[in-house]
Design a protein around this motif. Sequence first.
Motif, PDB file in Angstrom:
ATOM      1  N   ILE A  94       6.833  -1.317  12.483  1.00 50.10           N
ATOM      2  CA  ILE A  94       5.806  -1.250  11.443  1.00 50.10           C
ATOM      3  C   ILE A  94       5.130   0.119  11.461  1.00 50.10           C
ATOM      4  CG2 ILE A  94       3.763  -2.380  10.476  1.00 50.10           C
ATOM      5  CD1 ILE A  94       4.384  -4.794  12.204  1.00 50.10           C
ATOM      6  N   SER A  95       4.892   0.671  10.276  1.00 45.04           N
ATOM      7  CA  SER A  95       4.128   1.907  10.139  1.00 45.04           C
ATOM      8  C   SER A  95       3.371   1.850   8.813  1.00 45.04           C
ATOM      9  CB  SER A  95       5.044   3.135  10.172  1.00 45.04           C
ATOM     10  OG  SER A  95       5.906   3.131   9.040  1.00 45.04           O
ATOM     11  N   TYR A  96       2.437   2.776   8.627  1.00 44.15           N
ATOM     12  CA  TYR A  96       1.803   2.888   7.321  1.00 44.15           C
ATOM     13  C   TYR A  96       2.832   3.419   6.322  1.00 44.15           C
ATOM     14  CZ  TYR A  96      -2.663   2.481   9.796  1.00 44.15           C
ATOM     15  OH  TYR A  96      -3.705   2.045  10.569  1.00 44.15           O
ATOM     16  N   ALA A  97       2.725   3.002   5.085  1.00 40.65           N
ATOM     17  CA  ALA A  97       3.606   3.527   4.041  1.00 40.65           C
ATOM     18  C   ALA A  97       3.285   4.994   3.786  1.00 40.65           C
ATOM     19  CB  ALA A  97       3.455   2.716   2.756  1.00 40.65           C
ATOM     20  N   ARG A  98       4.293   5.769   3.337  1.00 39.37           N
ATOM     21  CA  ARG A  98       4.096   7.196   3.103  1.00 39.37           C
ATOM     22  C   ARG A  98       3.142   7.460   1.935  1.00 39.37           C
ATOM     23  NH1 ARG A  98       7.516  10.663   5.620  1.00 39.37           N
ATOM     24  NH2 ARG A  98       9.228   9.742   6.809  1.00 39.37           N
ATOM     25  N   GLU A  99       3.191   6.581   0.924  1.00 40.70           N
ATOM     26  CA  GLU A  99       2.365   6.776  -0.258  1.00 40.70           C
ATOM     27  C   GLU A  99       1.526   5.538  -0.541  1.00 40.70           C
ATOM     28  OE1 GLU A  99       4.892   7.703  -3.503  1.00 40.70           O
ATOM     29  OE2 GLU A  99       5.638   9.573  -2.647  1.00 40.70           O
ATOM     30  N   LYS A 100       0.410   5.741  -1.209  1.00 39.21           N
ATOM     31  CA  LYS A 100      -0.422   4.622  -1.643  1.00 39.21           C
ATOM     32  C   LYS A 100       0.331   3.834  -2.706  1.00 39.21           C
ATOM     33  CE  LYS A 100      -4.682   5.672  -2.552  1.00 39.21           C
ATOM     34  NZ  LYS A 100      -5.883   6.171  -3.279  1.00 39.21           N
ATOM     35  N   SER A 101       0.296   2.517  -2.620  1.00 37.54           N
ATOM     36  CA  SER A 101       1.018   1.691  -3.583  1.00 37.54           C
ATOM     37  C   SER A 101       0.379   1.784  -4.967  1.00 37.54           C
ATOM     38  CB  SER A 101       1.031   0.228  -3.124  1.00 37.54           C
ATOM     39  OG  SER A 101      -0.254  -0.332  -3.235  1.00 37.54           O
ATOM     40  N   ASP A 102       1.192   1.559  -5.997  1.00 33.70           N
ATOM     41  CA  ASP A 102       0.684   1.603  -7.367  1.00 33.70           C
ATOM     42  C   ASP A 102      -0.431   0.589  -7.574  1.00 33.70           C
ATOM     43  OD1 ASP A 102       2.485   3.559  -7.921  1.00 33.70           O
ATOM     44  OD2 ASP A 102       3.937   2.262  -8.918  1.00 33.70           O
TER      45      ASP A 102
END
Length: 253
Positions: A94-102
């Motif tokens: 698990i990691s943070y996503a690279r971009e903020k979700s739409d």
Amino acid sequence: QNTNNCKMVEMAGEILQPNNTLYLSNIDWSIKKPVLRRALFTLFSRHGKVLEVIALRKNGLRGQAWVIFENVAAATAALQLNQGFDFFGKCLAISYAREKSDRISKMDGTYKPKAKRVKLQAADVNRSLDEVKKIKEEALAATAITTTIGEQDTEAKSAEDLPAVPPPPPPPTETTTPPSNILFAQDIPPECTEVMLTMLFRQYPGFKEVRVPRQGLSFVEYENEAQATVALKAMNGFKLTQHDSLQLTYGKV
């Protein structure tokens, strides 16, 4: 054992900026999509409100998923507590996503459409028209139900002169089951499987097993009464789905 290996999972590479969306990998891609999404929702909603679970089956995306939380604090707690979790026999990475979700961008007002989405506008319009049509149909159905209820109320008023029917006797008082090392749950929705229940309850010390004698019922066994009590207090009322919550009592030994 695989559980011990999972405890040793470490995330390598760059450190990403904390955000509401978690990126999950090393998932068994043979799991059916509905089962996978429900299991991930059940696992991660322990830490906060989950807005959406995204799991795609396209080539290159198998074994991956994204979980979008309402806030960063819940996402951070989920990342820290579920890193390396033994999920259907494989260790979750698990990691943070690279971009903020739409979805989050639209909520905080920072959303900017990408150029490729222009091609999908026509499809979105058709989908919106279908939704409007559906809403109208539901409104007509609701009106019909209201009319029926009004007719029933009229019939009830015409029967007010009839002799009053005595009320039914009160239901027998249920006896409280004494504390034990076994927990009993009923009215469990069909989509909540034995595997999902196991993932929920094995996080508490002393967990032994989950038994499902038939659909809708389950027993959760711990090593002793005290450990079962801790799990009962923590999980009683836990939301399994949007409309179903765990109702736990002690089971008979």
